[in-house]
Write an enzyme that holds these catalytic residues in place. Structure first.
Site, short mmCIF file in Angstrom:
data_model
loop_
_atom_site.label_atom_id
_atom_site.label_comp_id
_atom_site.label_asym_id
_atom_site.label_seq_id
_atom_site.Cartn_x
_atom_site.Cartn_y
_atom_site.Cartn_z
CG ASP A 194 -6.25 2.25 -4.43
OD1 ASP A 194 -6.64 1.51 -3.51
OD2 ASP A 194 -6.98 2.60 -5.37
CG HIS B 48 -9.75 2.17 -2.42
ND1 HIS B 48 -9.34 0.86 -2.59
CD2 HIS B 48 -11.02 2.24 -2.90
CE1 HIS B 48 -10.31 0.16 -3.15
NE2 HIS B 48 -11.35 0.97 -3.34
CD GLU C 218 -14.48 -0.77 -4.78
OE1 GLU C 218 -14.94 -1.71 -5.46
OE2 GLU C 218 -13.26 -0.52 -4.74
#
Length: 780
Positions: free
Chosen positions: A208, A282, A345
């Site tokens: 991440d 990410h 995202e």
């Protein structure tokens, strides 16, 4: 022993829905069928385990080690025939599914049949049934208490007959080791917890923005640079101005040797590991190590804060070659069918700015940047298929179309999962509303800091992973369910334990049992006894189940408020008072509604069954006074379904929201308007209005963009008041807006507050609609 298997089946088939003593049989998840029998099997140092063959040796050995470490009993293997005090593990699994088992316990012996995984699960059921019984003195024991006198610690397993098998093929638990790194032994402990509750999938979130945790031999800078950050945000972003950081260099990674060791250990527990390599968003830890993979040409650093960041992987051929190299090593390590590719995202700002990306969109006849992400995802899906693996990703990978063979993990509610199932893609249901164990599980102000949201045990248990909108054919694409543990605000493994126990027990039953057989009260009764085992295993579990629930009653009689107390503990005795803080002087609460008029502070506590000691903390709640408390209120627009637990009455229920913020005390509006009409029941003189807002920029929660107050005497004609609000920070997050110059006569008060439509640049979620959170409107 085959005749015993048949006997078990005959008994079970006649007692499928038999009721039994929950405290005596505290098995979680609840078996498909359990028939209680009188008597018990005593297990001690003389008990032997008999195995037909070595097929099940590793399953039995794990059980032996559990019993030894928890109860101090070293069970021995035996050979030949025994007349009593033995556990017989049969290799006859005919007619039993791989994850199913049959268990038969009598006073003299235990018989267990099952497939490979089922045998393991049957032994876990035995371990859960094993409870402390008594201490028996015997000269042949190995434990010396008094010279010349030996004792046996004797434990018992209640006699019963069980046939069991799971509902879903995918029963998953997730752990994020990127935000906070947990060493190998902690991961193994997490796997033990998964095994205890018969989960069979471990979703390992390895990469991440805040850290890269898997060794990739071809690209060593992923771990030498990407696995470390020099400092970490303290508290919620936006809660402190300026933000506060620690000064600790933190991080770590797993070598490929360690990963193989963990995979081997998981295999012994019949757990498949699904690794997650996040892409294309990410990815700051990857970009920090290899900045040429980005679109901007800038240098990057591993993120020291949480949230969503604009810098993502640039979809160049060099990037795909790089990812192919990574996935070669990942696929070679992990034997499971699925590799998780993230996909959630992913902001498109850098792609919009990139001439290369814009040309790519044009060349491939793509509509926009969303379809560019779909194009990216399809290439990765094919890349994995060529390596003999299937891709699974968060539900954003559906946007723009999904490659055949890819599976979807639905986290933004159930909509993505429903769409995927209808399109004949396999789905794992994991909605944040029921499956995110990083959310608060209690409304207590003493809860440790969490990311936000409110997910109590009861809500976890209420979840059914099969949406009613799917037909029978579409339902076949629901593989199962998974709970997720994101660790932005979980820095220690002890806190991981706190966040998953006992919610993991509830999720295990959701994954295992048929909803028609599920009963929350029966689950709680079993859990009360089961927690003794959790304590014996020295696990730090949340005690929120022992807290008192304070319920608000919406009554429009314009004169008083009504509240009630409840407890999830079966048979709990509640004592309370509005006049004293001395527990000894509390009076029994006999149920029903308490009538309050505002201004009181009410306290309550739970006593145990003997009434000799209290259980859990003392509940304390101050009730506001004022003209609006308990009055009729309506909203022009409903809040978000995620933050509307108390409805409009939340704003006039006499209870001001607290932090840590939880959903039941706050109404949340995303980029929208709060329009609240309050009926004061008669024309009154208003001197002041106080409104409580929440501010938490790290979670996209901002103060209002504009605020207006209107008065009316007839409910038809409203006049805007010339008010100048002043803000007082009650805490770093709670902001009370006081409107003291808003004076006049009114029966009806209309509060209009608008949310920011765009979060300012340079902040988490920039460009997205901001959330507006409101708790209480006090009219004085």
């Amino acid at each position: 022993m085959k005749h015993l298997v048949l006997f078990v089946f005959l008994i079970i088939s006649t007692g499928l829905f038999a009721q039994y003593d929950a405290a005596r049989y505290p098995v979680i998840p609840k078996p498909y069928s359990l028939l209680p029998l009188s008597g018990q099997f005593s297990i001690n140092a003389e008990t032997v385990i008999l195995i037909d063959s070595k097929i099940y040796k590793k399953e039995v050995e794990h059980f032996r080690q559990e019993v030894l470490s928890t109860y101090g009993i070293n069970l021995k293997y035996g050979k030949g025939k025994y007349s009593s005090n033995f556990i017989y593990v049969s290799d006859d699994s005919s007619g039993i599914p791989n994850e199913g088992y049959n268990l038969f316990v009598t006073r003299n012996e235990i018989n267990l049949n099952g497939g490979r995984a089922g045998m393991f699960y049957g032994l876990q059921t035995l371990f859960q049934l094993l409870g402390h019984n008594e201490i028996v003195y015997d000269k042949d024991s190995n434990i010396v208490s008094i010279p010349g006198l030996r004792i046996i610690k004797s434990y018992s397993i209640p006699n019963c007959s069980i046939i069991d098998q799971p509902r879903f093929a995918w029963r998953g638990m997730h752990l994020d080791v990127s935000r906070h790194f947990f060493p190998k032994d902690s991961v193994k402990a997490f796997l033990n917890y998964i095994a205890l509750y018969k989960f069979n999938t471990f979703h390992w979130h390895l990469t991440d923005d805040q850290g890269w945790r898997i060794e990739i031999k071809k690209y060593p800078k992923l771990t030498s640079i990407g696995a470390w950050r020099n400092r970490t945000l303290i508290g919620h972003e936006g809660a402190n101005n300026p933000p506060l950081f620690d000064t600790v260099r933190t991080g770590g990674f797993y070598s490929q040797e360690e990963i193989r060791e963990i995979i081997k250990y998981a295999d012994s527990l019949h757990i498949t590991i699904v690794p997650e390599i996040e892409m294309p968003g990410h990815a700051l830890a990857m970009l920090a190590a290899y900045p040429e993979l980005g679109c901007s040409g800038n240098s990057f650093s591993v993120s020291k804060t949480w949230g969503v960041f604009d810098d993502v992987l640039c979809p160049t051929e060099a990037t795909f070659l790089f990812l192919d190299d990574i996935l070669k090593e990942v696929c070679a390590l992990f034997p499971g069918k699925y590799i998780h590719i993230g996909g959630d995202e992913c902001p498109k700002a850098r792609w919009k700015e990139s001439s290369y990306c814009q040309e790519l969109i044009k060349t491939n006849n793509l509509k926009d940047e969303n379809e560019l992400q779909s194009w990216f995802t399809k290439r990765i899906v094919v890349m994995l298929q060529l390596k003999g693996k299937n891709a699974i990703g968060w539900d954003e990978i559906l946007d723009g179309g999904l490659a055949e063979g890819a599976a979807v993990m639905s986290w933004r509610g159930e909509e993505g999962g429903i769409a995927a199932a209808k399109a004949k893609h396999f789905v794992v249901m994991s909605p944040g509303s029921h499956c995110y164990f990083d959310h608060y599980q209690s409304q207590s102000a003493t809860e440790p800091l969490a990311i936000g949201g409110y997910l109590p045990l009861s809500k976890v248990y209420s979840y059914n992973p099969i949406p009613s909108t799917l037909n029978a054919d579409e339902q076949k694409y629901i593989l199962g369910v998974q709970a997720n543990v994101w660790t932005e605000y979980i820095p220690t493994f002890s806190q991981v334990q706190y966040m998953i126990f006992p919610r993991m027990a509830a999720m295990a039953e959701v994954a295992w049992d048929n909803p028609v057989n599920m009963n929350y009260d029966f689950f709680l009764k079993r859990l009360m006894t089961h927690l003794n085992l959790i304590s014996s295993m020295k696990i730090n579990y949340a005690k929120s189940i022992f807290e008192i629930k304070f319920n608000r009653e919406f009554e429009y009689d314009y004169s008083f408020l009504q509240y009630s107390f409840t407890s999830e503990i079966p048979g709990a005795s509640i004592y309370c008072s509005t006049t004293t803080d001395s527990v000894e002087n509390f009076l029994p609460y006999s149920g029903g509604e308490l009538t309050l008029r505002g201004g009181e502070t009410i306290r309550a506590v739970i006593y145990d069954e003997s009434h000799s000691k209290t259980i859990g903390p003392v509940f304390t709640q101050k009730i506001n006074s004022g003209l609006a408390v308990g009055k009729f209120i309506s909203l022009k627009k409903d809040p978000s379904t995620y933050y509307n637990e108390g409805g409009a009455f939340t704003l006039v229920d006499g209870i001001t929201g607290r932090t840590p913020w939880v959903g039941s005390q706050w109404l949340g509006f995303s980029g929208d308007t709060l329009g609240a009409f309050i009926d004061l029941d008669s024309i009154r003189t208003v001197n002041e209005i106080d409104i409580t807002f929440l501010q938490d920029h790290g979670n996209w929660i901002y103060m209002y963009d504009s605020l207006h107050i209107y008065f009316s005497e007839d409910g038809t004609d409203y006049t805007e008041q010339n008010c100048l609000p002043t803000t007082t920070a009650d805490s770093k997050q709670i902001q009370t807006v006081t409107i003291s110059n808003c004076k006049g006569k009114a029966r009806y008060v209309y509060v209009l507050a608008t949310a920011l439509t765009k979060i300012p640049e340079g902040n988490p979620g920039a460009g997205n609609p901001a959330w507006l959170f409101v708790s209480e409107v006090e009219v004085k």
